[in-house]
Write a protein that holds these residues in place. Structure first.
Motif, PDB file in Angstrom:
ATOM      1  N   ARG A 239     -11.703   7.465 -14.151  1.00 17.50           N
ATOM      2  CA  ARG A 239     -11.156   7.448 -12.690  1.00 17.50           C
ATOM      3  C   ARG A 239     -10.714   5.973 -12.160  1.00 17.50           C
ATOM      4  O   ARG A 239     -11.660   5.352 -11.490  1.00 17.50           O
ATOM      5  CB  ARG A 239     -11.587   8.380 -11.591  1.00 17.50           C
ATOM      6  CG  ARG A 239     -12.584   9.795 -12.449  1.00 17.50           C
ATOM      7  CD  ARG A 239     -13.092  10.365 -11.036  1.00 17.50           C
ATOM      8  NE  ARG A 239     -14.927   9.968 -11.703  1.00 17.50           N
ATOM      9  CZ  ARG A 239     -15.723   9.950 -10.383  1.00 17.50           C
ATOM     10  NH1 ARG A 239     -14.813   9.710  -9.474  1.00 17.50           N
ATOM     11  NH2 ARG A 239     -16.123   9.100 -11.151  1.00 17.50           N
TER      12      ARG A 239
ATOM     13  N   LEU B 161      -9.473   2.858  -9.173  1.00 14.29           N
ATOM     14  CA  LEU B 161      -8.169   2.915  -8.278  1.00 14.29           C
ATOM     15  C   LEU B 161      -7.436   1.592  -8.617  1.00 14.29           C
ATOM     16  O   LEU B 161      -8.428   0.344  -8.716  1.00 14.29           O
ATOM     17  CB  LEU B 161      -9.483   3.037  -6.921  1.00 14.29           C
ATOM     18  CG  LEU B 161      -8.470   1.742  -5.366  1.00 14.29           C
ATOM     19  CD1 LEU B 161      -7.200   3.377  -4.926  1.00 14.29           C
ATOM     20  CD2 LEU B 161      -9.457   2.666  -4.975  1.00 14.29           C
TER      21      LEU B 161
ATOM     22  N   SER C 284      -7.319   8.820 -14.638  1.00  9.51           N
ATOM     23  CA  SER C 284      -6.846   9.193 -13.455  1.00  9.51           C
ATOM     24  C   SER C 284      -6.736   7.696 -12.998  1.00  9.51           C
ATOM     25  O   SER C 284      -7.374   7.398 -12.871  1.00  9.51           O
ATOM     26  CB  SER C 284      -7.209  10.149 -13.175  1.00  9.51           C
ATOM     27  OG  SER C 284      -7.128  10.127 -11.152  1.00  9.51           O
TER      28      SER C 284
ATOM     29  N   VAL D  10      -4.964   6.287  -9.297  1.00  7.33           N
ATOM     30  CA  VAL D  10      -4.431   6.285  -8.645  1.00  7.33           C
ATOM     31  C   VAL D  10      -4.079   4.411  -7.760  1.00  7.33           C
ATOM     32  O   VAL D  10      -4.798   3.578  -7.937  1.00  7.33           O
ATOM     33  CB  VAL D  10      -6.541   6.695  -7.194  1.00  7.33           C
ATOM     34  CG1 VAL D  10      -5.240   6.484  -5.388  1.00  7.33           C
ATOM     35  CG2 VAL D  10      -6.022   7.884  -7.605  1.00  7.33           C
ATOM     36  N   SER D  11      -2.734   4.839  -7.322  1.00  3.84           N
ATOM     37  CA  SER D  11      -2.392   2.623  -6.843  1.00  3.84           C
ATOM     38  C   SER D  11      -2.796   3.228  -5.636  1.00  3.84           C
ATOM     39  O   SER D  11      -1.620   3.998  -4.504  1.00  3.84           O
ATOM     40  CB  SER D  11      -0.719   2.908  -7.664  1.00  3.84           C
ATOM     41  OG  SER D  11      -1.544   3.191  -9.133  1.00  3.84           O
TER      42      SER D  11
ATOM     43  N   ALA E  31       0.285   8.891  -8.993  1.00  6.72           N
ATOM     44  CA  ALA E  31      -0.515   8.931  -7.904  1.00  6.72           C
ATOM     45  C   ALA E  31      -0.813   7.952  -7.158  1.00  6.72           C
ATOM     46  O   ALA E  31      -1.105   6.786  -7.641  1.00  6.72           O
ATOM     47  CB  ALA E  31      -2.045   9.935  -7.801  1.00  6.72           C
TER      48      ALA E  31
ATOM     49  N   VAL F 170      -0.381   5.779  -2.832  1.00  4.90           N
ATOM     50  CA  VAL F 170      -1.027   5.982  -1.600  1.00  4.90           C
ATOM     51  C   VAL F 170      -0.450   5.006  -0.564  1.00  4.90           C
ATOM     52  O   VAL F 170      -1.343   3.923  -1.179  1.00  4.90           O
ATOM     53  CB  VAL F 170      -2.662   6.391  -1.868  1.00  4.90           C
ATOM     54  CG1 VAL F 170      -3.598   5.869   0.136  1.00  4.90           C
ATOM     55  CG2 VAL F 170      -3.090   7.254  -2.281  1.00  4.90           C
TER      56      VAL F 170
END
Length: 297
Positions: A54, A56, A75, A77-78, A92, A94
């Motif tokens: 996971r 970021l 996974s 998240v950007s 994904a 944000v």
């Protein structure tokens, strides 16, 4: 979720957001520099056998997320201050602020930040928030410009403006020093902190191209203390003419600071308990150990 402290407001964050929005359409002009920084960040992941599920990534400009996926991170998240920049990652996304991270504690086991943390007003506070968002034994890696970046341009602009106006406005951002890097990580609660720098030298046959590249990347000055007046017409020509030039033209230095730290976890190495050593230092060095108050023979 706690936010930033009462740190002084150095940067105009709304202005920075607008510039990063615009840069999403222009930064392809400086792709080699941005790609080089992203590659150096991603290379640090190849130094560990730890596997991450996971992640970021902050400020990746669409260059970091693909590299994370290629390394098996399930996974990703950007996040970016600019929604346009965040959407470039292709997964994904944000739109979020490094000064107010919108994530739960322990949400990620890997956090990487590429060329963005030099614009936060409270870097220790931002690092503490990143640390809170990480699970135990998680890895944090960040690249940001260090003191020495664009130093020639900083000095040339200051001297030229002082000569024209009898005073100078700050036009190049302050950057952190290498010696502060590990201390910042430790203060934020990271274990095994490491900081190092690497110089990337950029050459320009036309000095004006340096300023154009900074604008294309959205890296123009966002200092709140900047002079709001239109710069004198002669300022930039005078400053650029003062930059030292060599065979390849004018050079500029990007001193890339890389910060690496781990969120504390049960499996990390720890210093041995004091007094637990079974070998004396004097024996290892082949010297005689002296007691308190004992004079050497």
């Amino acid at each position: 979720m706690g936010g930033m402290s009462d740190a002084p407001l150095i940067f105009d964050r709304p202005l920075l957001r607008r510039r990063r929005d615009r840069a999403a359409a222009t930064q392809h002009g400086v792709a080699p520099v941005l790609e080089a920084a992203a590659e150096r960040l991603l290379d640090r992941l190849d130094d560990t056998t730890h596997r991450f599920g996971r992640a970021l990534e902050i400020g990746g400009r669409g260059l970091v997320a693909p590299g994370l996926r290629a390394r098996g991170v399930g996974s990703v998240v950007s996040m970016d201050l600019s929604a346009r920049q965040a959407s470039l990652a292709g997964g994904a996304a944000v739109c979020g602020d490094e000064e107010w991270l919108p994530f739960a504690a322990g949400a990620f086991d890997l956090v990487v930040a590429n060329l963005c943390l030099h614009w936060v007003n409270d870097l220790p506070g931002a690092l503490a928030q990143i640390r809170r968002a990480m699970a135990p034994d998680g890895l944090f890696v960040a690249t940001l410009p260090a003191l020495g970046t664009l130093q020639g341009l900083r000095e040339a602009l200051t001297a030229a403006e002082a000569a024209i106006r009898d005073g100078a406005s700050p036009r190049v951002s302050p950057f952190p020093e290498l010696r502060d890097g590990a201390a910042l990580l430790q203060r934020a609660g990271f274990a095994l902190p490491v900081a190092d720098v690497e110089d990337i030298t950029l050459a320009y046959r036309q000095p004006l191209a340096l300023l154009r590249d900074l604008q294309a990347a959205g890296e123009g000055s966002a200092l709140r203390a900047r002079d709001p007046r239109t710069p004198p017409r002669a300022l930039f020509p005078a400053a650029l003419a003062a930059l030292p030039a060599g065979r390849d033209g004018v050079t500029a230095t990007l001193r890339l600071l890389t910060l690496t730290g781990w969120s504390p976890g049960p499996d990390q190495p720890r210093p041995a308990r004091r007094g637990s050593a079974d070998t004396r230092l004097a024996d290892a060095l082949g010297t005689k150990e002296l007691g308190t108050g004992e004079a050497p023979g």
